[in-house]
Design an enzyme around this catalytic site. Structure first.
Site, PDB file in Angstrom:
ATOM      1  N   GLU A 145      20.433 -32.493 -40.109  1.00  0.00           N
ATOM      2  CA  GLU A 145      21.870 -32.796 -40.158  1.00  0.00           C
ATOM      3  C   GLU A 145      22.173 -33.137 -41.599  1.00  0.00           C
ATOM      4  O   GLU A 145      21.751 -34.176 -42.089  1.00  0.00           O
ATOM      5  CB  GLU A 145      22.201 -34.021 -39.302  1.00  0.00           C
ATOM      6  N   GLY A 198      20.590 -36.491 -43.676  1.00  0.00           N
ATOM      7  CA  GLY A 198      20.676 -36.908 -45.072  1.00  0.00           C
ATOM      8  C   GLY A 198      21.235 -35.778 -45.914  1.00  0.00           C
ATOM      9  O   GLY A 198      21.958 -34.904 -45.421  1.00  0.00           O
ATOM     10  N   SER A 199      20.855 -35.776 -47.169  1.00  0.00           N
ATOM     11  CA  SER A 199      21.439 -34.813 -48.106  1.00  0.00           C
ATOM     12  C   SER A 199      20.861 -33.417 -47.914  1.00  0.00           C
ATOM     13  O   SER A 199      19.740 -33.248 -47.426  1.00  0.00           O
ATOM     14  CB  SER A 199      21.175 -35.282 -49.533  1.00  0.00           C
ATOM     15  N   THR A 200      21.605 -32.426 -48.333  1.00  0.00           N
ATOM     16  CA  THR A 200      21.153 -31.040 -48.220  1.00  0.00           C
ATOM     17  C   THR A 200      19.900 -30.826 -49.074  1.00  0.00           C
ATOM     18  O   THR A 200      18.954 -30.148 -48.653  1.00  0.00           O
ATOM     19  CB  THR A 200      22.290 -30.085 -48.623  1.00  0.00           C
ATOM     20  N   LYS A 227      11.792 -43.721 -40.045  1.00  0.00           N
ATOM     21  CA  LYS A 227      11.875 -44.183 -41.432  1.00  0.00           C
ATOM     22  C   LYS A 227      13.328 -44.382 -41.814  1.00  0.00           C
ATOM     23  O   LYS A 227      14.056 -43.437 -42.078  1.00  0.00           O
ATOM     24  CB  LYS A 227      11.231 -43.195 -42.411  1.00  0.00           C
ATOM     25  N   GLU A 252      30.134 -32.408 -52.133  1.00  0.00           N
ATOM     26  CA  GLU A 252      30.276 -33.606 -51.315  1.00  0.00           C
ATOM     27  C   GLU A 252      30.319 -34.826 -52.232  1.00  0.00           C
ATOM     28  O   GLU A 252      29.445 -35.011 -53.065  1.00  0.00           O
ATOM     29  CB  GLU A 252      29.092 -33.703 -50.364  1.00  0.00           C
ATOM     30  N   CYS A 272      29.213 -38.269 -43.239  1.00  0.00           N
ATOM     31  CA  CYS A 272      28.889 -36.848 -43.432  1.00  0.00           C
ATOM     32  C   CYS A 272      30.027 -35.951 -42.979  1.00  0.00           C
ATOM     33  O   CYS A 272      30.292 -34.921 -43.585  1.00  0.00           O
ATOM     34  CB  CYS A 272      27.616 -36.501 -42.682  1.00  0.00           C
ATOM     35  N   GLY A 315      16.950 -32.213 -47.271  1.00  0.00           N
ATOM     36  CA  GLY A 315      16.745 -31.367 -46.084  1.00  0.00           C
ATOM     37  C   GLY A 315      16.016 -30.077 -46.440  1.00  0.00           C
ATOM     38  O   GLY A 315      15.108 -29.642 -45.724  1.00  0.00           O
TER      39      GLY A 315
HETATM   40  P1  NAP Z   1      18.938 -38.630 -48.732  1.00  0.00           P
HETATM   41  O1  NAP Z   1      18.584 -38.998 -50.094  1.00  0.00           O
HETATM   42  O2  NAP Z   1      18.785 -37.233 -48.288  1.00  0.00           O
HETATM   43  O3  NAP Z   1      18.113 -39.618 -47.795  1.00  0.00           O
HETATM   44  C1  NAP Z   1      18.057 -39.505 -46.408  1.00  0.00           C
HETATM   45  C2  NAP Z   1      16.721 -40.042 -45.920  1.00  0.00           C
HETATM   46  O4  NAP Z   1      15.676 -39.203 -46.410  1.00  0.00           O
HETATM   47  C3  NAP Z   1      16.403 -41.444 -46.455  1.00  0.00           C
HETATM   48  O5  NAP Z   1      15.702 -42.155 -45.477  1.00  0.00           O
HETATM   49  C4  NAP Z   1      15.522 -41.145 -47.646  1.00  0.00           C
HETATM   50  O6  NAP Z   1      14.682 -42.210 -48.009  1.00  0.00           O
HETATM   51  C5  NAP Z   1      14.733 -39.968 -47.132  1.00  0.00           C
HETATM   52  N1  NAP Z   1      14.125 -39.139 -48.170  1.00  0.00           N
HETATM   53  C6  NAP Z   1      14.472 -39.010 -49.488  1.00  0.00           C
HETATM   54  N2  NAP Z   1      13.653 -38.145 -50.117  1.00  0.00           N
HETATM   55  C7  NAP Z   1      12.755 -37.717 -49.195  1.00  0.00           C
HETATM   56  C8  NAP Z   1      11.649 -36.813 -49.239  1.00  0.00           C
HETATM   57  N3  NAP Z   1      11.305 -36.180 -50.356  1.00  0.00           N
HETATM   58  N4  NAP Z   1      10.949 -36.590 -48.109  1.00  0.00           N
HETATM   59  C9  NAP Z   1      11.283 -37.211 -46.958  1.00  0.00           C
HETATM   60  N5  NAP Z   1      12.319 -38.090 -46.855  1.00  0.00           N
HETATM   61  C10 NAP Z   1      13.042 -38.337 -47.956  1.00  0.00           C
HETATM   62  O7  NAP Z   1      20.422 -38.956 -48.369  1.00  0.00           O
HETATM   63  P2  NAP Z   1      21.180 -40.328 -48.561  1.00  0.00           P
HETATM   64  O8  NAP Z   1      21.586 -40.404 -49.978  1.00  0.00           O
HETATM   65  O9  NAP Z   1      20.378 -41.431 -47.994  1.00  0.00           O
HETATM   66  O10 NAP Z   1      22.432 -40.086 -47.593  1.00  0.00           O
HETATM   67  C11 NAP Z   1      23.593 -39.431 -47.990  1.00  0.00           C
HETATM   68  C12 NAP Z   1      23.575 -37.973 -47.609  1.00  0.00           C
HETATM   69  O11 NAP Z   1      23.284 -37.800 -46.226  1.00  0.00           O
HETATM   70  C13 NAP Z   1      24.872 -37.297 -47.831  1.00  0.00           C
HETATM   71  O12 NAP Z   1      24.691 -36.090 -48.507  1.00  0.00           O
HETATM   72  C14 NAP Z   1      25.416 -37.036 -46.418  1.00  0.00           C
HETATM   73  O13 NAP Z   1      26.234 -35.950 -46.240  1.00  0.00           O
HETATM   74  C15 NAP Z   1      24.195 -36.882 -45.626  1.00  0.00           C
HETATM   75  N6  NAP Z   1      24.460 -37.252 -44.249  1.00  0.00           N
HETATM   76  C16 NAP Z   1      24.553 -36.276 -43.307  1.00  0.00           C
HETATM   77  C17 NAP Z   1      24.818 -36.605 -41.990  1.00  0.00           C
HETATM   78  C18 NAP Z   1      24.905 -35.572 -40.917  1.00  0.00           C
HETATM   79  O14 NAP Z   1      24.950 -35.908 -39.756  1.00  0.00           O
HETATM   80  N7  NAP Z   1      24.918 -34.306 -41.230  1.00  0.00           N
HETATM   81  C19 NAP Z   1      24.976 -37.931 -41.636  1.00  0.00           C
HETATM   82  C20 NAP Z   1      24.879 -38.896 -42.610  1.00  0.00           C
HETATM   83  C21 NAP Z   1      24.611 -38.540 -43.922  1.00  0.00           C
HETATM   84  P3  NAP Z   1      15.097 -43.311 -49.121  1.00  0.00           P
HETATM   85  O15 NAP Z   1      16.576 -43.286 -49.234  1.00  0.00           O
HETATM   86  O16 NAP Z   1      14.562 -44.564 -48.573  1.00  0.00           O
HETATM   87  O17 NAP Z   1      14.413 -42.914 -50.387  1.00  0.00           O
END
Ligand code: NAP
Ligand code: MG
Length: 487
Positions: free
Chosen positions: A257, A235-237, A182, A390, A291, A240
């Site tokens: 992650e 993605g975000s904490t 996804k 962050e 990240c 996660g």
């Molecule tokens: P996000 O909102 O956590 O989204 C990540 C993924 O999860 C997206 O595909 C999102 O879908 C999906 N998602 C959202 N809500 C969900 C739920 N309730 N159940 C299952 N999946 C769900 O994060 P983002 O805003 O896209 O990315 C930025 C964040 O990612 C930052 O905090 C960054 O630090 C973190 N990040 C971490 C790493 C690492 O390796 N540690 C790498 C890159 C980014 P949709 O967006 O399509 O709604």
């Protein structure tokens, strides 16, 4: 600004080897954040599509050829996919830049080869994954088998949409799992294209399914689905944490992650010009939507003024520009919401007493786009929000320190532990500090280096489990112990 968005085909779901529309018929629009112009429509996966995709992945795992074929054959197909990604590098690089806003220099020269590298590297592991013969008793022949988990759901973010396909899918597939991927709703295009290329490479139907759609619908349905054995998430904490809670109901394995707020630590004895360059790319690469971004500069007090002056000068030269221009090094943030969040953080830093020494504002290009200047906030204290939260944008918080112990204490005074940088010419200090930092990756006299062969992941609230390297194969396999009675 160059605008070639009109030629992009609408995106569809990939389920069981076919490109299909959503069962509901719904679609969403993906936007170019540099021009604020729609790129194309993309089918929007809902619960019914998740059901179909998981059923296809389940069938491909339970009775399809993928986990049963000779590992050398799996290796050949995954290697071919790596080759196809390179062959389609111009197309994939352009799609990534249109969808995400990152400079074409990054998507074409770094993201494309890194994604291909993942498939090439993990293709090799298909023939190297093995159990062990373990001597336990003369009465038994005892050995282990290393087996795939089953269906892996990969949920990935928008900052490295293509690279994350490689990080998450290549090892899972090499081990014989099947995958439902996804991508983030903001950036679905390269994941869909790689899903098509995977079919061209010879991946059997149902082995890699791609479901663009909203996280709280398609993502959550995958996490809840009893037919999914594992969720690997970046993605975000906050999300996660939610995934970890939901996964408990079906005792799914999870790899998380999550976010970071990584310290880049510059000692007075460092090569200062190299450190200025490293600190600058450490935060401004990928517009800071990285990240592992080195978003906290910890600089030794004796060189603080000189270092910050050099850094501010460099940041001011880094002007936002057309992401499709190969010379551009600072692109557009991924969305208006992300831009507003970043600008809000800058405001909060200034309100808490930080001093703006470079950037700080939105700077549209040709009157459009979610561009933010390369920003340096000096005189930051560790307790401020800009030091603890962050930001995920091109914003560096500068915090002075006195000596090694203070550097380590400030570096570790954070809930995250994803990465860290250390700049010094003293080899003892470098290794000693690397050991004391609570981070999954430490770069010494370098920053932001990655390779398919080197594990990556978080300490503390940056998550657990590892992507990449031999280490990540533990995350996509399970061990079976076999006892054969010889008496
Ligand atoms: P996000 O909102 O956590 O989204 C990540 C993924 O999860 C997206 O595909 C999102 O879908 C999906 N998602 C959202 N809500 C969900 C739920 N309730 N159940 C299952 N999946 C769900 O994060 P983002 O805003 O896209 O990315 C930025 C964040 O990612 C930052 O905090 C960054 O630090 C973190 N990040 C971490 C790493 C690492 O390796 N540690 C790498 C890159 C980014 P949709 O967006 O399509 O709604
Ligand atoms: Mg987009």
């Amino acid at each position: 600004m160059t605008d070639t968005t009109t030629r992009v085909r609408p995106g569809r779901l990939i389920i069981n080897g076919e490109a299909v529309d959503a069962a509901s018929g719904r679609a969403f629009t993906t936007m170019n954040p540099a021009t604020e112009v729609p790129i194309c429509e993309v089918a929007e996966a809902g619960a019914e599509d998740v059901e179909r995709a998981v059923r296809a992945a389940r069938a491909a795992f339970e009775s399809g050829p993928w986990p049963r074929m000779r590992p050398a054959e799996r290796q050949r197909i995954l290697f071919r996919l790596g080759d196809l990604i390179l062959e389609h590098g111009d197309e994939l690089g352009r799609l990534e830049t249109l969808d995400n806003g990152k400079p074409i220099f990054e998507s074409r020269q770094i993201d494309v080869p890194m994604t291909a590298n993942c498939f090439h590297y993990f293709a090799g592991w298909a023939t190297r994954l093995a159990g062990e013969t373990l001597p336990v008793s003369p009465a038994f022949f005892t050995y282990t088998l290393r087996e795939p988990l089953g269906v892996v759901a990969a949920i990935i973010p928008w900052n490295f949409p293509m690279i994350m396909v490689g990080w998450k899918c290549a090892p899972a597939l090499a081990a014989g799992n099947t995958v439902v991927l996804k991508p983030a709703e903001l950036t679905p295009l390269t994941a869909i294209r790689i899903g098509e290329l995977a079919l061209e490479a010879g991946l059997p139907p149902g082995v890699l399914n791609v479901l663009p759609g909203p996280g709280n619908v398609a993502g959550e349905a995958l996490v809840r689905h009893p037919g999914v054995d594992k969720v690997t998430f970046t993605g975000s904490t906050a999300v996660g944490q939610r995934i970890m809670r939901l996964a408990a109901d079906t005792v799914k394995k999870v790899t998380l992650e999550l976010g970071g707020k990584s310290p880049n630590i510059v000692f007075a004895d460092a090569d200062l010009d190299a450190a200025v360059r490293g600190v600058s790319t450490g935060i401004f690469y990928g517009k800071g939507e990285v990240c592992a971004a080195g978003s906290r500069l910890l600089v030794e007090a004796s060189i603080h003024a000189e270092f910050v002056a050099k850094l501010a000068e460099r940041a001011k030269k880094l002007q936002p520009a057309d992401p499709l221009d190969p010379k551009t090094r600072l692109g557009a943030l991924v969305s208006e919401a992300q831009m507003k969040k970043v600008l809000g953080h800058i405001e909060s830093g200034v309100a808490e007493g930080a001093r703006l020494v470079a950037g700080g504002r939105r700077q549209p290009v040709d009157g459009k786009g979610w561009f933010v200047q390369a920003t340096v906030l000096d005189a930051v204290e560790n307790r401020m929000r800009v030091a603890q939260e962050e930001i995920f944008g091109p914003v560096l918080a500068v915090i002075p320190f006195d000596g090694v112990d203070d550097a380590v204490a400030k570096g570790n005074d954070i809930r995250y532990g994803l990465a860290a940088g250390v700049w010094t010419k003293d080899v003892k200090k470098a290794h000693a500090v690397a050991r004391r930092l609570q981070a999954g990756t430490v770069w010494v006299n370098a920053y932001n280096f990655y390779d398919a062969g080197m594990p990556f992941g978080g300490f503390k609230q940056s998550g657990f489990g590892r992507d990449l390297g031999p280490e990540c194969l533990r995350e996509v396999t399970q061990v079976k112990s076999v006892w054969v009675n010889l008496e």
